[in-house]
Scaffold this motif. Structure first.
Motif, short mmCIF file in Angstrom:
data_model
loop_
_atom_site.label_atom_id
_atom_site.label_comp_id
_atom_site.label_asym_id
_atom_site.label_seq_id
_atom_site.Cartn_x
_atom_site.Cartn_y
_atom_site.Cartn_z
N LEU A 66 -24.16 -20.52 -39.84
CA LEU A 66 -22.93 -20.98 -40.47
C LEU A 66 -22.88 -20.60 -41.95
CD1 LEU A 66 -20.67 -22.98 -39.60
CD2 LEU A 66 -21.97 -24.70 -40.81
N LEU A 67 -23.98 -20.86 -42.65
CA LEU A 67 -24.03 -20.56 -44.08
C LEU A 67 -23.81 -19.07 -44.34
CD1 LEU A 67 -26.86 -22.68 -45.70
CD2 LEU A 67 -24.58 -22.23 -46.62
N ILE A 68 -24.47 -18.25 -43.56
CA ILE A 68 -24.36 -16.80 -43.76
C ILE A 68 -22.91 -16.35 -43.55
CG2 ILE A 68 -25.06 -14.54 -42.85
CD1 ILE A 68 -27.79 -15.91 -42.19
N LEU A 69 -22.29 -16.87 -42.49
CA LEU A 69 -20.92 -16.45 -42.20
C LEU A 69 -19.93 -16.93 -43.26
CD1 LEU A 69 -20.97 -16.77 -38.35
CD2 LEU A 69 -20.73 -14.70 -39.68
N MET A 70 -20.17 -18.10 -43.84
CA MET A 70 -19.28 -18.57 -44.92
C MET A 70 -19.37 -17.63 -46.12
SD MET A 70 -17.53 -21.08 -44.00
CE MET A 70 -16.50 -20.99 -45.43
N LEU A 71 -20.58 -17.15 -46.41
CA LEU A 71 -20.74 -16.25 -47.56
C LEU A 71 -20.01 -14.94 -47.31
CD1 LEU A 71 -24.44 -17.05 -48.52
CD2 LEU A 71 -22.36 -17.61 -49.82
N VAL A 72 -20.05 -14.46 -46.06
CA VAL A 72 -19.33 -13.23 -45.73
C VAL A 72 -17.83 -13.44 -45.99
CG1 VAL A 72 -18.63 -11.72 -43.83
CG2 VAL A 72 -21.00 -12.48 -44.02
N LEU A 73 -17.33 -14.61 -45.55
CA LEU A 73 -15.90 -14.91 -45.75
C LEU A 73 -15.53 -14.99 -47.22
CD1 LEU A 73 -14.98 -17.54 -43.08
CD2 LEU A 73 -13.60 -15.57 -43.75
N LEU A 74 -16.45 -15.57 -48.00
CA LEU A 74 -16.20 -15.70 -49.44
C LEU A 74 -16.07 -14.32 -50.06
CD1 LEU A 74 -15.99 -17.68 -51.82
CD2 LEU A 74 -18.43 -17.35 -52.19
N GLY A 75 -16.95 -13.41 -49.64
CA GLY A 75 -16.88 -12.02 -50.14
C GLY A 75 -15.50 -11.45 -49.89
N TYR A 76 -14.96 -11.72 -48.72
CA TYR A 76 -13.61 -11.23 -48.39
C TYR A 76 -12.57 -11.80 -49.34
CZ TYR A 76 -13.32 -8.19 -44.42
OH TYR A 76 -13.35 -7.09 -43.63
N SER A 77 -12.68 -13.11 -49.60
CA SER A 77 -11.62 -13.72 -50.40
C SER A 77 -11.73 -13.31 -51.87
CB SER A 77 -11.61 -15.23 -50.22
OG SER A 77 -12.37 -15.84 -51.20
N ILE A 78 -12.96 -13.05 -52.35
CA ILE A 78 -13.09 -12.59 -53.73
C ILE A 78 -12.36 -11.26 -53.90
CG2 ILE A 78 -14.76 -11.74 -55.45
CD1 ILE A 78 -16.67 -13.94 -54.49
N GLY A 106 -13.13 -23.98 -49.26
CA GLY A 106 -11.93 -23.99 -50.09
C GLY A 106 -11.79 -22.68 -50.86
N LEU A 107 -12.91 -22.25 -51.43
CA LEU A 107 -12.88 -21.01 -52.21
C LEU A 107 -12.58 -19.79 -51.34
CD1 LEU A 107 -15.86 -21.46 -54.71
CD2 LEU A 107 -13.41 -21.52 -55.20
N ALA A 108 -12.98 -19.87 -50.07
CA ALA A 108 -12.69 -18.75 -49.17
C ALA A 108 -11.24 -18.80 -48.71
CB ALA A 108 -13.63 -18.79 -47.97
N ILE A 109 -10.71 -20.03 -48.53
CA ILE A 109 -9.41 -20.17 -47.89
C ILE A 109 -8.23 -20.09 -48.88
CG2 ILE A 109 -7.92 -21.85 -46.71
CD1 ILE A 109 -10.51 -22.49 -45.02
N PHE A 110 -8.30 -20.81 -50.02
CA PHE A 110 -7.12 -20.85 -50.89
C PHE A 110 -6.70 -19.49 -51.46
CE2 PHE A 110 -8.04 -25.50 -50.98
CZ PHE A 110 -6.85 -25.86 -50.36
N PRO A 111 -7.65 -18.62 -51.90
CA PRO A 111 -7.19 -17.31 -52.36
C PRO A 111 -6.42 -16.56 -51.27
CG PRO A 111 -9.45 -17.68 -53.04
CD PRO A 111 -9.09 -18.80 -52.11
N LEU A 112 -6.87 -16.71 -50.02
CA LEU A 112 -6.17 -16.02 -48.92
C LEU A 112 -4.78 -16.63 -48.71
CD1 LEU A 112 -9.10 -15.65 -46.37
CD2 LEU A 112 -8.26 -14.01 -48.03
N VAL A 113 -4.70 -17.95 -48.91
CA VAL A 113 -3.40 -18.62 -48.78
C VAL A 113 -2.42 -18.06 -49.82
CG1 VAL A 113 -2.19 -20.83 -49.12
CG2 VAL A 113 -4.32 -20.76 -47.81
N PHE A 114 -2.90 -17.97 -51.08
CA PHE A 114 -2.01 -17.48 -52.14
C PHE A 114 -1.72 -15.99 -52.01
CE2 PHE A 114 -3.89 -21.34 -54.15
CZ PHE A 114 -2.72 -22.09 -54.09
N ALA A 115 -2.74 -15.24 -51.58
CA ALA A 115 -2.54 -13.78 -51.43
C ALA A 115 -1.44 -13.49 -50.42
CB ALA A 115 -3.85 -13.13 -50.99
N ASN A 116 -1.25 -14.42 -49.48
CA ASN A 116 -0.26 -14.17 -48.43
C ASN A 116 0.97 -15.05 -48.56
OD1 ASN A 116 -1.60 -12.18 -46.46
ND2 ASN A 116 -3.21 -13.62 -47.00
#
Ligand code: PFF
Length: 456
Positions: free
Chosen positions: A193-205, A280-290
């Motif tokens: 779970l932790l590893i996959l969250m970090l991957v997602l964070l990379g995407y949102s950055i 939150g850090l992974a999700i909100f940037p994606l929310v605003f980007a779209n």
């Protein structure tokens, strides 16, 4: 009388013990990290205006969540029974009353109610693994993604099927017992779970909207903060840490004597909070980007993320991984939600673990049909907090968990004698004194003020 002495070293749990300190930390973390962090935290933070809510939530986690968690674990380990019997036993030993068992009883009921709707949302997650893997979201428009969500949740048969599947998975693991079932499951899931969250964070950055996401989460706008949202933050702190309902008490009953409760609690609280903030850090940037709405409600993760994924290179793959991750997180939490009821039935009615788990699972499945139907056939049936789903959620997170937590800290701080708690927390130094002040004064007064002001 046993009171005021070290707990009886011969007192053993019927259900076995964790094989190591790490196994316990993994299990409690597995229970804490779940839909609450990834599905619920972002949408509640979004509905309550972001920054100020997040700040109150963090304060609640540290000054209320942490002492409640330590109290639950120490009570569980001292009693070494299911939460109902443990509260009755310690109530008697500590010169209180066996009526404290009702705190355990409320926890058993809260676990059943929470899992009844939790399993429905977890069922959506399972369906989204399949949708993602089959490329349904690749290049899809916002309208198409929300049509997928509405179409899916509107079909009660399909939602009921997914709910049934998720409950079967939960029953399967819980029936296997403490060491073989729970431990094996979390050992693999939590690190994944932790590893996959970090991957997602990379995407949102890389989304180009990271700063907007950070600003939304960390710039407090106190004008938007009502007592209702403070209660939501308190309820979320309880929900996300799995406290206030005896789940952690049940896990504490399987904890070896020498493990440090303070250290284990700190590790779990840190891991859980980090994953919520990471989500939150992974999700909100994606929310605003779209150009999506952060206050979208329970559909936020399901409505917004597939859209964002659908526009990314490799989106099908990452979307599938994300929903697998969320299903695993939900699964390890469901185990904790069932444990108090199952342990109680095994001890009280002398049933096998498998029988108790199947009976509990069936009851939860049945109650959960109310939430299945809340998004379709019965979506117009509204009272108090909203649909059946909204009411079960409000009653459990905002009332039962804070109330359970309040009674648990009062018990640990005021009813149990100082020597008993010092004995379980291995000490009388500064950390113990801090816990005692938080458990006796800060947490109970804080919970009471929020409950009274919000419910008035
Ligand atoms: N903490 C879980 C989550 O955040 O998803 C939910 C939960 C699990 C609550 C187990 C209570 C519990 F006993």
């Amino acid at each position: 009388m046993l009171s005021h002495q070290a707990s009886d070293p011969k007192r053993k749990s019927l259900h076995g013990h964790w094989s190591s300190r790490m196994a316990f930390i993994l299990a409690v973390t597995g229970s804490a990290v779940g839909l609450g962090n990834i599905w619920k935290f972002p949408y509640i933070a979004g509905q309550n205006g972001g920054g100020a809510f997040v700040l109150v939530y963090l304060i609640c986690v540290v000054v209320i969540g942490m002492p409640v968690m330590m109290s639950e674990i120490l009570i569980g380990r001292r009693g070494r029974r299911n939460p109902v019997a443990t509260m009755a036993l310690l109530g008697q030993e500590e010169g209180g009353s066996t009526r404290w068992r009702w705190v355990g009883g409320m926890g058993v009921v809260a676990g059943i109610l929470i899992l009844s709707y939790y399993s429905v949302i977890a069922g959506w997650t399972l369906a989204y693994v399949v949708k993602s893997a089959t490329g349904v979201f690749a290049g899809a428009s916002a309208a198409a993604v929300s049509e997928q969500f509405n179409g899916f949740t509107g079909d009660w048969r399909l939602v009921a099927l997914c709910h049934t599947l998720f409950m079967s998975l939960s029953v399967f693991v819980v029936a296997r017992g403490v060491e073989r079932g729970l431990e094996q499951a979390v050992r693999f899931m939590v690190p994944a779970l932790l590893i996959l969250m970090l991957v997602l964070l990379g995407y949102s950055i890389n989304s180009g909207y990271f700063d907007e996401g950070v600003a939304f989460m960390f710039t407090p706008d106190f004008d938007r903060l009502t007592w209702g949202s403070v209660l939501a933050a308190l309820g979320q702190a309880f929900f996300t840490l799995s406290i206030g309902m005896g789940a952690i008490m049940a896990y504490g009953a399987y904890l070896p004597e020498e493990t440090s409760i303070t250290g284990a609690s700190a590790a779990v609280v840190t891991a859980d909070t980090s994953i919520a903030i990471l989500a939150g850090l992974a999700i909100f940037p994606l929310v605003f980007a779209n150009d999506l709405n952060p206050a979208d409600g329970p559909g936020l993760v399901f409505d917004t993320l597939p859209l964002a994924f659908g526009q990314m290179a490799g989106g099908t793959f990452f979307s599938t991984i994300f929903f697998i991750l969320l299903s695993f997180a939900a699964w390890t939490s469901a185990i904790g939600l069932m444990e108090p009821a199952v342990a109680w039935i095994v001890e009280r009615f002398n049933k096998t673990r498998a029988q108790a788990t199947i009976a509990t699972g069936f009851l939860i499945w049945f109650v959960g049909m109310g939430s299945v139907l809340s998004f379709n056939v019965l979506s117009d049936v509204r009272f108090l907090a909203g649909t059946i789903f909204d009411n079960v959620d409000y009653l459990t997170s905002n009332i039962m968990l804070p109330l359970g937590g309040l009674l648990i800290v009062i018990f640990a701080g005021w009813v149990m004698c100082r020597n008993s708690t010092a004995d379980e927390l291995h000490g009388s130094g500064g950390l113990f004194k801090t816990w005692r002040i938080l458990a006796r004064f800060v947490a109970p007064i804080g919970i009471l003020i929020v409950l009274i002001n919000a419910v008035r």
